[in-house]
Write a protein that holds these residues in place. Structure first.
Motif, PDB file in Angstrom:
ATOM      1  N   ASN A 118      32.317  39.111  36.479  1.00 31.89           N
ATOM      2  CA  ASN A 118      33.397  39.968  36.971  1.00 31.89           C
ATOM      3  C   ASN A 118      34.676  39.828  36.181  1.00 31.89           C
ATOM      4  OD1 ASN A 118      32.690  41.519  39.679  1.00 31.89           O
ATOM      5  ND2 ASN A 118      31.519  39.614  39.620  1.00 31.89           N
ATOM      6  N   GLN A 156      28.614  43.531  38.620  1.00 32.00           N
ATOM      7  CA  GLN A 156      29.984  43.650  39.092  1.00 32.00           C
ATOM      8  C   GLN A 156      30.018  43.695  40.620  1.00 32.00           C
ATOM      9  OE1 GLN A 156      33.087  44.213  37.168  1.00 32.00           O
ATOM     10  NE2 GLN A 156      31.825  43.272  35.597  1.00 32.00           N
ATOM     11  N   HIS A 173      39.434  43.175  40.584  1.00 34.83           N
ATOM     12  CA  HIS A 173      39.408  43.148  39.122  1.00 34.83           C
ATOM     13  C   HIS A 173      40.807  43.345  38.545  1.00 34.83           C
ATOM     14  CE1 HIS A 173      35.266  44.746  40.227  1.00 34.83           C
ATOM     15  NE2 HIS A 173      35.049  43.537  39.735  1.00 34.83           N
ATOM     16  N   ILE A 225      35.878  43.234  32.089  1.00 34.31           N
ATOM     17  CA  ILE A 225      36.700  44.344  32.590  1.00 34.31           C
ATOM     18  C   ILE A 225      37.013  45.295  31.442  1.00 34.31           C
ATOM     19  CG2 ILE A 225      38.896  44.951  33.689  1.00 34.31           C
ATOM     20  CD1 ILE A 225      38.873  42.093  34.909  1.00 34.31           C
TER      21      ILE A 225
END
Length: 276
Positions: free
Chosen positions: A165, A4, A141, A168
């Motif tokens: 990424n 991330q 995000h 989430i």
């Protein structure tokens, strides 16, 4: 374990500097530079753009924030201090455009500048800034879509740093930030090509095509997002506004053409001026 990206780019004297802010500011600077160059090509002054930005930029940021807060008001009533926390996002593009448009109206009136010419000059650059700015949402995000699978994201031939990424809250998400960024980037190319065609577009029509293009794409992309602002908990605000702007731009385009006697968008007016 997926990798991330940290939302914080670096610390400056103990203050975290977020990627979101850096990307948004970069988009604004690029848009201002490109608009200044185009302003000279159409007979305006580069200072017309930079002077406007002294007023337009802060008021657009305030407008973008107020728009976001207005449609998520209960959260901010409970915790008013969060009104000033824009490091984590919470700037609505449409709010910024509305505030910027109102500011531009009064600025051009005061300085005796043709507002349609100014809008034509700015439109492609603003759309480019929007394309860049969506990557700030990526770093935060946010502005993502519904659940999906890693295999679907891989089928889009996305690089791993985007796929990773989009993981989430334990779920892979649709990269709606990317859809809008690419849609905006294609729109920039189209506007630049149309603007170069002599006698194709009339004054004000670059701006109207911008409104048509962006609002059309935003309407459908907004339908995928899971973080939309709602009106009466039923209507997605950005979808409603996109529909209004799209239809309004088409109607205005047609009415102005029927009226006739519109001058061309003319890039030769500043041909004898030095462009730096």
């Amino acid at each position: 374990m997926v990798a991330q990206i940290n939302r914080v780019a670096f610390d400056l004297l103990g203050i975290p500097i977020y990627w979101y802010a850096l990307i948004i500011v970069s988009g604004i600077i690029i848009a201002m530079w490109l608009s200044s160059r185009e302003a000279v090509r159409v007979g305006m002054k580069a200072e017309d753009v930079t002077d406007f930005m002294l007023w337009g930029l802060p008021l657009s940021i305030i407008g973008a924030r107020l728009y976001y807060i207005l449609f998520d008001l209960p959260q901010y009533i409970e915790n008013p201090i969060q009104i000033f926390n824009i490091r984590s996002g919470g700037l609505a593009i449409y709010g910024g455009l509305i505030a910027g448009g109102i500011t531009l109206y009064f600025y051009t009136k005061y300085h005796f500048i043709d507002i349609w010419t100014f809008l034509d000059v700015a439109a492609p650059s603003v759309l480019l800034a929007q394309a860049i700015g969506r990557w700030g949402n990526f770093m935060n995000h946010e502005a993502f879509g519904p659940d999906t699978t890693r295999s679907f994201l891989e089928s889009l031939y996305l690089p791993n740093f985007i796929i990773d990424n989009m993981y989430i809250d334990g779920i892979y998400r649709q990269p709606t930030f990317l859809y809008e960024s690419l849609w905006s980037l294609v729109g920039v190319i189209i506007l630049l090509l149309l603007r170069k065609k002599t006698h194709l577009l009339k004054k004000g029509e670059v701006a109207l095509v911008y409104l048509m293009w962006y609002s059309f794409g935003r309407f459908f992309i907004e339908g995928l997002r899971t973080d939309s602002l709602y009106l009466f908990d039923v209507i997605r605000v950005s979808q409603l506004l996109s529909a209004v702007l799209f239809i309004g731009a088409i109607v205005l385009f047609i009415l102005r053409r029927k009226k006739g006697n519109l001058p061309d968008y003319d890039r030769s007016l500043g041909k004898n001026q030095l462009i730096i």
